[in-house]
Design an enzyme around this catalytic site. Structure first.
Site, PDB file in Angstrom:
ATOM      1  N   CYS A  80       9.969   5.572  -4.714  1.00 40.39           N
ATOM      2  CA  CYS A  80       9.504   5.357  -3.348  1.00 40.39           C
ATOM      3  C   CYS A  80      10.226   6.265  -2.346  1.00 40.39           C
ATOM      4  O   CYS A  80      10.049   7.471  -2.381  1.00 40.39           O
ATOM      5  CB  CYS A  80       9.614   3.886  -2.976  1.00 40.39           C
ATOM      6  SG  CYS A  80       8.545   3.467  -1.569  1.00 40.39           S
TER       7      CYS A  80
ATOM      8  N   HIS B 239       6.112   1.134  -6.191  1.00 45.96           N
ATOM      9  CA  HIS B 239       7.130   0.213  -6.688  1.00 45.96           C
ATOM     10  C   HIS B 239       6.629  -0.504  -7.941  1.00 45.96           C
ATOM     11  O   HIS B 239       6.367  -1.709  -7.913  1.00 45.96           O
ATOM     12  CB  HIS B 239       7.473  -0.823  -5.619  1.00 45.96           C
ATOM     13  CG  HIS B 239       8.347  -0.310  -4.528  1.00 45.96           C
ATOM     14  ND1 HIS B 239       9.699  -0.082  -4.698  1.00 45.96           N
ATOM     15  CD2 HIS B 239       8.057   0.030  -3.244  1.00 45.96           C
ATOM     16  CE1 HIS B 239      10.216   0.367  -3.564  1.00 45.96           C
ATOM     17  NE2 HIS B 239       9.251   0.443  -2.665  1.00 45.96           N
TER      18      HIS B 239
ATOM     19  N   GLU C 208       8.210  -1.583 -10.297  1.00 42.94           N
ATOM     20  CA  GLU C 208       9.181  -2.605 -10.725  1.00 42.94           C
ATOM     21  C   GLU C 208       9.039  -3.917  -9.978  1.00 42.94           C
ATOM     22  O   GLU C 208       9.674  -4.916 -10.358  1.00 42.94           O
ATOM     23  CB  GLU C 208      10.611  -2.062 -10.541  1.00 42.94           C
ATOM     24  CG  GLU C 208      11.134  -2.055  -9.112  1.00 42.94           C
ATOM     25  CD  GLU C 208      10.607  -0.925  -8.250  1.00 42.94           C
ATOM     26  OE1 GLU C 208      10.970  -0.873  -7.058  1.00 42.94           O
ATOM     27  OE2 GLU C 208       9.834  -0.084  -8.764  1.00 42.94           O
TER      28      GLU C 208
END
Length: 308
Positions: free
Chosen positions: A142, A235, A237
Site C-alpha cells: 500500500c 491490503h 492481508e
C-alpha cells in the site's frame, strides 16, 4: 511448517487458537533446519493488529519462517506501548549488518503528506537502499508500495477523486509469471487509500511489470528486477473485519466516509461482511515465499556477497 516469532509475542496466542503452528524461540533453536528469515518493517500505528494480519499470510507455506520486526527509530510511536517495541522490535541500525531472505514493508496512514515531509523518510529511504544489497526479495504494501515507486523510479502519488475503500475486482495480466500462479482471471482484493500511482505512469516505466489492475482502483500488483521488488497497492492481508473497523472509526469521528464498496451485503453496515479475498491473498504470499524467496535465496545467507 511453523512460523518462528519472539517469545511471548501477544498475537501468538491468537494464531494458535486459529490452528496456525507458531514456534517460539526456545523450541526453534533445537530445529536442525535453516529457516527462511523474513524481516517485517511495521509502519502501521496499530502494530499488533498488523503483526496478526501478516503472520496469518505467512503461515500458509511448508517453509519454516523466522520473523523479525523493525520499527522506525526516527518516529515516536504513540499507538503502541514502549514495552511492546522494546520486547519484540529492533531498529534498522540493529539489523543493518545482517542479510534476510525476504522483507515486508507495511503501509502507513501518511498519504496526505509529501514523502519528504514524513518524519522518518530518510530512515525509510536508507532501508529501501539497504534492501537492494541485503534482501533477496521485498514486498512493499500500500503506502510503502507508493513510497517505493517514488524512491526507486521517481513515480509520485496522486490524490484520487474519492477514497478507494472497499473490495475491488481486478483483472490478471502476465499469467506466466510465478507470482500470480493459481490466480483466477478476475479476483477480489481490499483497498483503503486516498492516493494512487497512476497506471499509465507505472506501465510507461520500462523497469516495471504490471501483473494485475482494476478499472476502479487502478494498479494492484507490479514487480521489478525479476521479483526482487514487488509492489502491492492494496491490503490482501486484511481480515474480514478490518474495513468495518475503519468505517466505524471514521463515522464515530464525524469524518466524511462512504460505506466500503462491495463489502457489506446489500451495503448494509449491520450485516456481516463476506470474506471474498482470502484465497488469493494466501496464494500471493505463498507464491512470493516459494518462487521469489525460497528458490532464490542462498543457503549461506550471511556469507553470501550481494549484488547492488
Amino acid at each position: 511448517m511453523p512460523i518462528k516469532v519472539p517469545n511471548n509475542l501477544p498475537v501468538k496466542e491468537i494464531l494458535e487458537k486459529e490452528n496456525i503452528f507458531v514456534m517460539d524461540e526456545n523450541r526453534a533453536i533445537h530445529q536442525d533446519i535453516r529457516p527462511i528469515r523474513i524481516v517485517i518493517v511495521n509502519l502501521m500505528p496499530n502494530k499488533e493488529e498488523t503483526e496478526l494480519h501478516i503472520l496469518r499470510m505467512l503461515s500458509n507455506t511448508p517453509l519454516q519462517i523466522d520473523c523479525s520486526f523493525v520499527h522506525m527509530s526516527s518516529h515516536n510511536s504513540t499507538h503502541v506501548s514502549k514495552s511492546h517495541l522494546d520486547s519484540f522490535y529492533q531498529t534498522f541500525e540493529e539489523i543493518r549488518g545482517h542479510n534476510f531472505d525476504g522483507m515486508i514493508i507495511t503501509g502507513a496512514p501518511l498519504e496526505h503528506l509529501p514523502f519528504e515531509e514524513v518524519d522518518y523518510w530518510q530512515e525509510l529511504a536508507d532501508i529501501f537502499d539497504w534492501s537492494s544489497t541485503h534482501v533477496t526479495s521485498t514486498l512493499f504494501l500500500c503506502w510503502a508500495a507508493q513510497a517505493g515507486l517514488y524512491h526507486f523510479y521517481h513515480l509520485d502519488k496522486k490524490p484520487m477523486p474519492a477514497k478507494v475503500f472497499g473490495i475491488y475486482e481486478h483483472r490478471l495480466y502476465n499469467r506466466r509469471i510465478p507470482l500470480v500462479r493459481g490466480f483466477d482471471d478476475v479476483f477480489l482484493a481490499p483497498h483503503s487509500r486516498h492516493t494512487e500511482v497512476p497506471a499509465d505512469a507505472i506501465e510507461a516505466c520500462p523497469d516495471l511489470t504490471v501483473l494485475a489492475k482494476s478499472d476502479k482502483a487502478g494498479v494492484y500488483l507490479a514487480m521489478a528486477e525479476f521479483g526482487r521488488k514487488i509492489f502491492v497497492m492494496g491490503h490482501p492481508e486484511y481480515s474480514r473485519s478490518t474495513l468495518m473497523k475503519e468505517y466505524v472509526r471514521d463515522v464515530n469521528k464525524g469524518l466524511p466516509i462512504a460505506v466500503p464498496y462491495n463489502y457489506f451485503p446489500d451495503d448494509d453496515p449491520n450485516k456481516r461482511p463476506d470474506l471474498t479475498w482470502r484465497s488469493h491473498a494466501n496464494n500471493l504470499y505463498t507464491n512470493w515465499l516459494n518462487y521469489y524467496v525460497y528458490q532464490s535465496t542462498p543457503f549461506d545467507l550471511e556469507g553470501t556477497p550481494w549484488r547492488a
